[in-house]
Design a protein around this motif. Sequence first.
Motif, PDB file in Angstrom:
ATOM      1  N   LYS A 266       0.819  -1.203   0.000  1.00 13.25           N
ATOM      2  CA  LYS A 266       0.000   0.000   0.000  1.00 13.25           C
ATOM      3  C   LYS A 266       0.856   1.257   0.000  1.00 13.25           C
ATOM      4  O   LYS A 266       1.964   1.278   0.525  1.00 13.25           O
ATOM      5  CB  LYS A 266      -0.924   0.028   1.224  1.00 13.25           C
ATOM      6  CG  LYS A 266      -1.914  -1.128   1.283  1.00 13.25           C
ATOM      7  CD  LYS A 266      -2.944  -1.034   0.171  1.00 13.25           C
ATOM      8  CE  LYS A 266      -3.993  -2.125   0.280  1.00 13.25           C
ATOM      9  NZ  LYS A 266      -4.969  -2.069  -0.836  1.00 13.25           N
ATOM     10  N   ASN A 267       0.284   2.323  -0.583  1.00 15.56           N
ATOM     11  CA  ASN A 267       0.969   3.604  -0.645  1.00 15.56           C
ATOM     12  C   ASN A 267       1.328   4.108   0.754  1.00 15.56           C
ATOM     13  O   ASN A 267       2.436   4.591   0.997  1.00 15.56           O
ATOM     14  CB  ASN A 267       0.076   4.625  -1.361  1.00 15.56           C
ATOM     15  CG  ASN A 267       0.850   5.493  -2.334  1.00 15.56           C
ATOM     16  OD1 ASN A 267       1.621   4.985  -3.137  1.00 15.56           O
ATOM     17  ND2 ASN A 267       0.662   6.780  -2.259  1.00 15.56           N
ATOM     18  N   GLN A 268       0.394   4.012   1.686  1.00  7.68           N
ATOM     19  CA  GLN A 268       0.616   4.520   3.034  1.00  7.68           C
ATOM     20  C   GLN A 268       1.782   3.818   3.714  1.00  7.68           C
ATOM     21  O   GLN A 268       2.518   4.422   4.501  1.00  7.68           O
ATOM     22  CB  GLN A 268      -0.657   4.360   3.878  1.00  7.68           C
ATOM     23  CG  GLN A 268      -0.554   4.959   5.278  1.00  7.68           C
ATOM     24  CD  GLN A 268      -0.280   6.455   5.267  1.00  7.68           C
ATOM     25  OE1 GLN A 268      -0.893   7.192   4.498  1.00  7.68           O
ATOM     26  NE2 GLN A 268       0.648   6.901   6.091  1.00  7.68           N
ATOM     27  N   GLU A 269       1.970   2.540   3.412  1.00  9.35           N
ATOM     28  CA  GLU A 269       3.083   1.794   3.998  1.00  9.35           C
ATOM     29  C   GLU A 269       4.425   2.405   3.610  1.00  9.35           C
ATOM     30  O   GLU A 269       5.370   2.413   4.409  1.00  9.35           O
ATOM     31  CB  GLU A 269       3.031   0.332   3.559  1.00  9.35           C
ATOM     32  CG  GLU A 269       1.860  -0.457   4.091  1.00  9.35           C
ATOM     33  CD  GLU A 269       1.862  -1.890   3.589  1.00  9.35           C
ATOM     34  OE1 GLU A 269       2.780  -2.643   3.941  1.00  9.35           O
ATOM     35  OE2 GLU A 269       0.962  -2.245   2.804  1.00  9.35           O
ATOM     36  N   MET A 270       4.518   2.906   2.383  1.00  8.62           N
ATOM     37  CA  MET A 270       5.767   3.539   1.945  1.00  8.62           C
ATOM     38  C   MET A 270       6.094   4.731   2.823  1.00  8.62           C
ATOM     39  O   MET A 270       7.213   4.881   3.308  1.00  8.62           O
ATOM     40  CB  MET A 270       5.647   4.004   0.488  1.00  8.62           C
ATOM     41  CG  MET A 270       5.435   2.903  -0.510  1.00  8.62           C
ATOM     42  SD  MET A 270       5.598   3.523  -2.202  1.00  8.62           S
ATOM     43  CE  MET A 270       4.349   4.793  -2.219  1.00  8.62           C
ATOM     44  N   PHE A 271       5.102   5.598   3.030  1.00 10.98           N
ATOM     45  CA  PHE A 271       5.315   6.804   3.821  1.00 10.98           C
ATOM     46  C   PHE A 271       5.650   6.454   5.268  1.00 10.98           C
ATOM     47  O   PHE A 271       6.496   7.096   5.901  1.00 10.98           O
ATOM     48  CB  PHE A 271       4.076   7.697   3.766  1.00 10.98           C
ATOM     49  CG  PHE A 271       3.673   8.089   2.377  1.00 10.98           C
ATOM     50  CD1 PHE A 271       4.624   8.305   1.388  1.00 10.98           C
ATOM     51  CD2 PHE A 271       2.337   8.241   2.032  1.00 10.98           C
ATOM     52  CE1 PHE A 271       4.267   8.676   0.104  1.00 10.98           C
ATOM     53  CE2 PHE A 271       1.965   8.610   0.748  1.00 10.98           C
ATOM     54  CZ  PHE A 271       2.928   8.823  -0.217  1.00 10.98           C
ATOM     55  N   ASP A 272       4.983   5.418   5.789  1.00  5.94           N
ATOM     56  CA  ASP A 272       5.236   5.003   7.174  1.00  5.94           C
ATOM     57  C   ASP A 272       6.678   4.535   7.350  1.00  5.94           C
ATOM     58  O   ASP A 272       7.326   4.850   8.363  1.00  5.94           O
ATOM     59  CB  ASP A 272       4.271   3.886   7.578  1.00  5.94           C
ATOM     60  CG  ASP A 272       2.825   4.365   7.701  1.00  5.94           C
ATOM     61  OD1 ASP A 272       2.624   5.587   7.818  1.00  5.94           O
ATOM     62  OD2 ASP A 272       1.918   3.513   7.686  1.00  5.94           O
ATOM     63  N   LEU A 273       7.197   3.787   6.373  1.00  6.99           N
ATOM     64  CA  LEU A 273       8.569   3.282   6.474  1.00  6.99           C
ATOM     65  C   LEU A 273       9.580   4.423   6.457  1.00  6.99           C
ATOM     66  O   LEU A 273      10.593   4.374   7.153  1.00  6.99           O
ATOM     67  CB  LEU A 273       8.860   2.301   5.335  1.00  6.99           C
ATOM     68  CG  LEU A 273       8.146   0.946   5.412  1.00  6.99           C
ATOM     69  CD1 LEU A 273       8.554   0.065   4.240  1.00  6.99           C
ATOM     70  CD2 LEU A 273       8.449   0.232   6.722  1.00  6.99           C
ATOM     71  N   VAL A 274       9.300   5.450   5.647  1.00  5.72           N
ATOM     72  CA  VAL A 274      10.187   6.617   5.636  1.00  5.72           C
ATOM     73  C   VAL A 274      10.095   7.329   6.980  1.00  5.72           C
ATOM     74  O   VAL A 274      11.109   7.740   7.553  1.00  5.72           O
ATOM     75  CB  VAL A 274       9.822   7.581   4.491  1.00  5.72           C
ATOM     76  CG1 VAL A 274      10.678   8.841   4.564  1.00  5.72           C
ATOM     77  CG2 VAL A 274      10.018   6.893   3.138  1.00  5.72           C
ATOM     78  N   GLY A 275       8.895   7.445   7.507  1.00  4.66           N
ATOM     79  CA  GLY A 275       8.698   8.156   8.766  1.00  4.66           C
ATOM     80  C   GLY A 275       9.421   7.532   9.937  1.00  4.66           C
ATOM     81  O   GLY A 275       9.950   8.234  10.808  1.00  4.66           O
ATOM     82  N   ILE A 276       9.470   6.194   9.978  1.00  2.00           N
ATOM     83  CA  ILE A 276      10.121   5.509  11.103  1.00  2.00           C
ATOM     84  C   ILE A 276      11.581   5.185  10.814  1.00  2.00           C
ATOM     85  O   ILE A 276      12.261   4.562  11.643  1.00  2.00           O
ATOM     86  CB  ILE A 276       9.366   4.224  11.487  1.00  2.00           C
ATOM     87  CG1 ILE A 276       9.394   3.207  10.347  1.00  2.00           C
ATOM     88  CG2 ILE A 276       7.942   4.551  11.897  1.00  2.00           C
ATOM     89  CD1 ILE A 276       8.719   1.872  10.690  1.00  2.00           C
ATOM     90  N   GLY A 277      12.070   5.599   9.647  1.00  5.93           N
ATOM     91  CA  GLY A 277      13.483   5.425   9.342  1.00  5.93           C
ATOM     92  C   GLY A 277      13.876   4.077   8.771  1.00  5.93           C
ATOM     93  O   GLY A 277      15.066   3.795   8.628  1.00  5.93           O
ATOM     94  N   ARG A 278      12.909   3.253   8.406  1.00  7.80           N
ATOM     95  CA  ARG A 278      13.242   1.954   7.820  1.00  7.80           C
ATOM     96  C   ARG A 278      13.490   2.061   6.314  1.00  7.80           C
ATOM     97  O   ARG A 278      13.905   1.103   5.673  1.00  7.80           O
ATOM     98  CB  ARG A 278      12.137   0.943   8.107  1.00  7.80           C
ATOM     99  CG  ARG A 278      12.066   0.530   9.573  1.00  7.80           C
ATOM    100  CD  ARG A 278      11.013  -0.521   9.803  1.00  7.80           C
ATOM    101  NE  ARG A 278      11.224  -1.702   8.973  1.00  7.80           N
ATOM    102  CZ  ARG A 278      10.344  -2.702   8.864  1.00  7.80           C
ATOM    103  NH1 ARG A 278       9.201  -2.631   9.541  1.00  7.80           N
ATOM    104  NH2 ARG A 278      10.601  -3.739   8.113  1.00  7.80           N
TER     105      ARG A 278
END
Length: 255
Positions: free
Chosen positions: A165-177
């Motif tokens: 999902k698109n949101q998963e991409m943003f979440d991974l950037v947000g948490i530094g993964r």
Amino acid sequence: MKLKNLLCATSLGIAMIAAVLPGTAAAQDSNVLNVATDATFPPMEFVDKGQRTGFDIDIMNALAKAMGKQVQWTDIDFKGLIPGLVARRFDAAISGIYITPERSQVVDFTQSYFAGGLSALVKVDSPIKTLADLNGKKVTVQVGTKSVNFLRDNYPQVQRVEVEKNQEMFDLVGIGRADAAVTGKPAAYQFVRTRPGFRVLDKELTTEAYGIAVRKDEPQLRDQMNAALAKIKADGTYNAIVQKWFSASAAASAK
């Protein structure tokens, strides 16, 4: 007599099968257009307060109205849009789909209804300043999108992190993964407008055109949609939808 009954039963069975097979005339309502989308890509398509909404949703509803039809929506993951269309699970697909040579080999597209492109999103304090800085970094992309092959072919040193999902991409950037996310320009700028702490690189990776996918064996549907698109552009409906989702200030920031 028995033979006659058998033949009648066989004919009835064939008729019943034809009535439920996808793509048969008996199974289709001429006033209903079954359209698939992956409503996880704001502002193009997303769910707000339990309702499907977005630029693509408004465009498709306007096209259907101009065609004298109603839309019946099917929600499906992006990676399943083209296979599902080919398998006759629905009549068309609209979901921020870029018109590409690869996709055009298996499905047809309407004329482009909006211009987009791939952009890279990073955190505000990221050392990534240019597209060249992506090499050697972890970059997350959505499965089934053009971002996957584009990075593979043009940025071979990128470590791709593929998600559903698109949101998963943003979440991974947000948490530094992940160091960056590569996605469609509208989604990237929409996220930056609604979530502080992120920015979009100034230079786009690509310039693309969005189209509505239809099956190759239904050119009449493609032509009807193109005619409807011309109609809503002529009567001002299209511009009203663009202004609704991409105001002058938003459009300027997305260029």
